[in-house]
Design an enzyme around this catalytic site. Structure first.
Site, mmCIF file in Angstrom:
data_model
loop_
_atom_site.group_PDB
_atom_site.id
_atom_site.type_symbol
_atom_site.label_atom_id
_atom_site.label_comp_id
_atom_site.label_asym_id
_atom_site.label_seq_id
_atom_site.Cartn_x
_atom_site.Cartn_y
_atom_site.Cartn_z
ATOM 1 N N ASP A 198 0.813 -1.225 0.000
ATOM 2 C CA ASP A 198 0.000 0.000 0.000
ATOM 3 C C ASP A 198 0.842 1.268 0.000
ATOM 4 O O ASP A 198 0.457 2.285 0.573
ATOM 5 C CB ASP A 198 -0.967 -0.001 1.211
ATOM 6 C CG ASP A 198 -1.826 -1.249 1.229
ATOM 7 O OD1 ASP A 198 -2.213 -1.703 0.139
ATOM 8 O OD2 ASP A 198 -2.103 -1.763 2.323
ATOM 9 N N LYS B 76 1.822 1.887 -5.296
ATOM 10 C CA LYS B 76 2.313 1.269 -6.538
ATOM 11 C C LYS B 76 1.370 1.544 -7.700
ATOM 12 O O LYS B 76 1.808 1.782 -8.820
ATOM 13 C CB LYS B 76 2.466 -0.256 -6.342
ATOM 14 C CG LYS B 76 3.502 -0.619 -5.300
ATOM 15 C CD LYS B 76 3.533 -2.112 -5.026
ATOM 16 C CE LYS B 76 2.311 -2.630 -4.309
ATOM 17 N NZ LYS B 76 2.169 -2.194 -2.912
ATOM 18 N N GLY C 191 -4.591 -4.311 -3.761
ATOM 19 C CA GLY C 191 -5.576 -3.249 -3.982
ATOM 20 C C GLY C 191 -4.790 -2.027 -4.408
ATOM 21 O O GLY C 191 -4.128 -1.410 -3.571
ATOM 22 N N HIS C 192 -4.789 -1.721 -5.690
ATOM 23 C CA HIS C 192 -3.966 -0.628 -6.221
ATOM 24 C C HIS C 192 -4.873 0.517 -6.655
ATOM 25 O O HIS C 192 -5.686 0.364 -7.558
ATOM 26 C CB HIS C 192 -3.113 -1.130 -7.404
ATOM 27 C CG HIS C 192 -2.081 -2.134 -6.977
ATOM 28 N ND1 HIS C 192 -1.163 -2.682 -7.836
ATOM 29 C CD2 HIS C 192 -1.808 -2.670 -5.757
ATOM 30 C CE1 HIS C 192 -0.383 -3.526 -7.164
ATOM 31 N NE2 HIS C 192 -0.767 -3.531 -5.914
ATOM 32 N N GLN D 185 1.866 -6.352 -3.386
ATOM 33 C CA GLN D 185 2.427 -6.507 -2.031
ATOM 34 C C GLN D 185 3.775 -5.772 -1.971
ATOM 35 O O GLN D 185 3.914 -4.741 -2.594
ATOM 36 C CB GLN D 185 2.563 -7.993 -1.633
ATOM 37 C CG GLN D 185 1.216 -8.680 -1.428
ATOM 38 C CD GLN D 185 0.553 -9.104 -2.718
ATOM 39 O OE1 GLN D 185 1.130 -9.802 -3.525
ATOM 40 N NE2 GLN D 185 -0.681 -8.689 -2.934
HETATM 41 P P1 GDP Z 1 -0.700 0.242 -3.567
HETATM 42 O O1 GDP Z 1 -1.312 -1.014 -3.068
HETATM 43 O O2 GDP Z 1 0.779 0.297 -3.357
HETATM 44 O O3 GDP Z 1 -1.067 0.561 -4.992
HETATM 45 O O4 GDP Z 1 -1.313 1.415 -2.670
HETATM 46 P P2 GDP Z 1 -2.865 1.588 -2.245
HETATM 47 O O5 GDP Z 1 -3.622 2.067 -3.408
HETATM 48 O O6 GDP Z 1 -3.356 0.379 -1.533
HETATM 49 O O7 GDP Z 1 -2.721 2.694 -1.111
HETATM 50 C C1 GDP Z 1 -2.170 3.934 -1.381
HETATM 51 C C2 GDP Z 1 -3.223 5.001 -1.013
HETATM 52 O O8 GDP Z 1 -2.586 6.250 -0.941
HETATM 53 C C3 GDP Z 1 -4.303 5.149 -2.069
HETATM 54 O O9 GDP Z 1 -5.514 5.526 -1.443
HETATM 55 C C4 GDP Z 1 -3.780 6.280 -2.949
HETATM 56 O O10 GDP Z 1 -4.819 7.001 -3.605
HETATM 57 C C5 GDP Z 1 -3.113 7.141 -1.918
HETATM 58 N N1 GDP Z 1 -1.947 7.911 -2.392
HETATM 59 C C6 GDP Z 1 -0.981 7.552 -3.274
HETATM 60 N N2 GDP Z 1 -0.031 8.502 -3.356
HETATM 61 C C7 GDP Z 1 -0.404 9.489 -2.498
HETATM 62 C C8 GDP Z 1 0.178 10.735 -2.118
HETATM 63 O O11 GDP Z 1 1.257 11.136 -2.572
HETATM 64 N N3 GDP Z 1 -0.511 11.467 -1.171
HETATM 65 C C9 GDP Z 1 -1.698 11.055 -0.618
HETATM 66 N N4 GDP Z 1 -2.285 11.818 0.296
HETATM 67 N N5 GDP Z 1 -2.260 9.889 -0.964
HETATM 68 C C10 GDP Z 1 -1.621 9.119 -1.889
HETATM 69 P P1 IMO Z 2 -0.909 -4.266 -2.226
HETATM 70 O O1 IMO Z 2 -0.490 -4.834 -3.551
HETATM 71 C C1 IMO Z 2 -0.844 -4.737 2.119
HETATM 72 C C2 IMO Z 2 -0.902 -8.848 3.649
HETATM 73 C C3 IMO Z 2 -2.135 -9.323 4.415
HETATM 74 C C4 IMO Z 2 -1.487 -10.297 5.386
HETATM 75 C C5 IMO Z 2 -0.398 -10.948 4.520
HETATM 76 C C6 IMO Z 2 -0.801 -12.279 3.913
HETATM 77 O O2 IMO Z 2 -2.199 -3.528 -2.281
HETATM 78 O O3 IMO Z 2 0.190 -3.512 -1.579
HETATM 79 P P2 IMO Z 2 -2.418 -12.939 1.897
HETATM 80 O O4 IMO Z 2 -3.878 -12.693 1.664
HETATM 81 O O5 IMO Z 2 -1.532 -12.365 0.837
HETATM 82 O O6 IMO Z 2 -2.103 -14.382 2.156
HETATM 83 O O7 IMO Z 2 -2.071 -12.169 3.268
HETATM 84 O O8 IMO Z 2 -0.121 -10.032 3.493
HETATM 85 N N1 IMO Z 2 -1.183 -8.309 2.299
HETATM 86 C C7 IMO Z 2 -1.116 -7.010 1.988
HETATM 87 N N2 IMO Z 2 -0.877 -5.922 2.758
HETATM 88 N N3 IMO Z 2 -1.006 -4.590 0.788
HETATM 89 C C8 IMO Z 2 -1.222 -5.663 -0.006
HETATM 90 O O9 IMO Z 2 -1.250 -5.583 -1.350
HETATM 91 C C9 IMO Z 2 -1.324 -6.939 0.597
HETATM 92 N N4 IMO Z 2 -1.523 -8.193 0.128
HETATM 93 C C10 IMO Z 2 -1.431 -9.011 1.171
HETATM 94 O O10 IMO Z 2 -2.756 -8.245 5.087
HETATM 95 O O11 IMO Z 2 -0.843 -9.606 6.423
HETATM 96 MG MG MG Z 3 -2.871 -1.660 -1.785
#
Ligand code: GDP
Ligand code: IMO
Ligand code: MG
Length: 425
Positions: A13, A16, A40-41, A224
């Site tokens: 998170d 990416k 969850g991207h 991840q």
């Molecule tokens: P990922 O799994 O690495 O793609 O990241 P996620 O989407 O799960 O979580 C990143 C969260 O931060 C999302 O809600 C994005 O919209 C938000 N985000 C990404 N870059 C920034 C930033 O520079 N500032 C803020 N405030 N939010 C951001």
């Molecule tokens: P993105 O791509 C954050 C964590 C789960 C748990 C562990 C194992 O959005 O960054 P799993 O279901 O993969 O067997 O769970 O990994 N986990 C993540 N945490 N971002 C993710 O994906 C994750 N995908 C799995 O919370 O601790």
């Molecule tokens: Mg994510």
């Protein structure tokens, strides 16, 4: 033309999705190389927000080929529902394809994920309950069904019957549960899913290499992150695949020489979801503030993420494990209101100062962060678009993280929108 890898350097998170989307503008192909719908991207474009689980984050740019690579585990129900949702939002997915060698997440994988977590009780991992671990376990056991099996009804049923017999016995005898029948699964997977997915099933290795050989720009999108890596993460509190940059080779079918840039995605603070050690974890109001300002709740599961100060020891380790070329630092704006910022530069383990990540899990549990404090900027930076527009304290914080991590920072995020990005230098 060699490829670019996008890899998370923390526990996921980091942003990416946003960076992949930003860079996809100049790419011809985006390939997801591991993980499944546990990812969850998020991508924000103006008023519109997208959250992708299996669909690669290049899909919003017309003309790009988006590939779900062989290293991904695919729940076809989730994939088709994502494709359907994208259609309702007028996003063209005609160039979205899936590797025939990717493994399928089956209904029993999901059930077993939930049952096994319950069995672990207080020792549970806190998985996303999507069946990711059980699907990779079956891949390693060599009893997995692959996407290509959807194209051959006889083979699919044969393989399913062998593996299902064992799964049903485990469910009945260990968990006292009735599992799905082979007929139910075949009706859904062969009857409903196969005809819809068939046109998208490809030889992804051939497709990727044809693109590379034609001088096309290919990006490999990790899910991840480094410290959720099965080999290099905080085992057993990890996922079941290899998110590290090396995973792109196995998960997409390219060699290390096909990659020439590896961008690490790093948040300006730490979060993790689920169980596991977390040296800089915060349990106070600063942690609450990071969660609130950063909206740190799981994209899919809605779970509150655990917050902490930035950990430079982990960035150093991530730089090594991934051969990072540079870093995209996200969410700098989340720190806007803080008077001082702490950065963990080393750990104190049994009275000894350690500047690299300890290999032994017990040491990581005992690690007491050694912090350096930096002044905050207490200014709203969300409208800054160049380094010069940032307050000096913010620039100093960025430089300090780069110096501590030993890797240059190329982009800084100051908001969720794809435009809220500063290119450094
Ligand atoms: P990922 O799994 O690495 O793609 O990241 P996620 O989407 O799960 O979580 C990143 C969260 O931060 C999302 O809600 C994005 O919209 C938000 N985000 C990404 N870059 C920034 C930033 O520079 N500032 C803020 N405030 N939010 C951001
Ligand atoms: P993105 O791509 C954050 C964590 C789960 C748990 C562990 C194992 O959005 O960054 P799993 O279901 O993969 O067997 O769970 O990994 N986990 C993540 N945490 N971002 C993710 O994906 C994750 N995908 C799995 O919370 O601790
Ligand atoms: Mg994510």
């Amino acid at each position: 033309m060699p490829g670019t890898v996008v890899v998370g350097t923390q526990w996921g998170d980091e942003g990416k999705g946003k960076l992949t989307d930003v860079l996809a503008e100049d790419m011809d192909m985006v390939v997801r190389y591991q993980g499944g719908h546990n990812a969850g991207h998020t991508i924000v474009v103006g008023e519109q927000k997208f959250a992708f689980r299996l669909v690669p984050s290049g899909v919003l740019h017309p003309g790009i080929v988006n590939v779900i690579g062989n290293g991904v585990v695919v729940d076809p129900r989730v994939l088709l529902s994502e494709i359907e949702t994208l259609a309702t939002r007028n996003v063209d997915t005609t160039q979205l394809v899936v590797s025939g060698n990717a493994h399928l997440v089956m209904p029993y994988h999901q059930e077993l994920d939930v049952l096994f977590e319950r069995h672990l009780g207080d020792n549970k991992l806190g998985t996303t309950k999507g069946g990711i671990g059980p699907a990779y376990a079956d891949k390693a056991l060599r009893v997995g069904l692959r996407v290509q099996d959807l194209l051959d009804q006889k083979i699919f049923r044969q393989k399913l019957e062998v593996v299902l017999k064992e799964k049903l016995a485990v469910m009945a005898k260990v968990y006292n549960r009735l599992g799905p029948t082979a007929d139910d699964i075949c009706d859904e997977y062969l009857g409903e899913i196969a005809p819809r997915l068939a046109p998208r099933i490809v030889d992804s290795v051939h497709l990727i290499h044809t693109a590379l050989e034609a001088g096309k720009k290919v990006m490999f999108e990790g899910a991840q992150a480094t410290f959720l890596d099965l080999d290099h993460g905080t085992y057993p509190f990890v996922t079941s695949s290899n998110p590290v940059a090396g995973g792109a080779c196995a998960g997409a079918g390219v060699g290390p020489r096909d990659i020439d840039r590896i961008i690490g995605i790093t948040k300006t603070y730490m979060t993790r979801v689920g169980s596991g050690p977390f040296p800089t974890e915060l349990f106070d109001e600063t942690g609450d503030l990071l969660i609130e300002r950063g909206v740190e709740f799981g994209t899919n599961t809605g779970r509150r993420r655990r917050p902490g100060w930035f950990d430079a020891v982990m960035l150093r380790q991530a730089a090594r494990l991934n051969s990072l070329s540079d870093v995209f630092l996200t969410k700098l704006d989340v720190l806007d209101t803080l008077p001082t910022l702490k950065v963990c530069v080393a750990y104190d383990i049994d009275g000894e100062r350690v500047t690299h990540m300890p290999y032994h899990q017990s040491d990581l549990h005992k690690a007491v962060p050694v912090y350096e404090e930096l002044p905050g900027w207490q200014t709203d930076i969300t409208s800054c678009r160049t380094m010069d527009e940032l307050p000096k304290a913010a620039r100093d914080y960025i430089l300090f993280l780069a110096e501590q991590g030993g890797v240059p920072i190329s982009y800084v995020g100051v908001g969720p929108d794809r435009l809220a990005t500063i290119q450094v230098g």
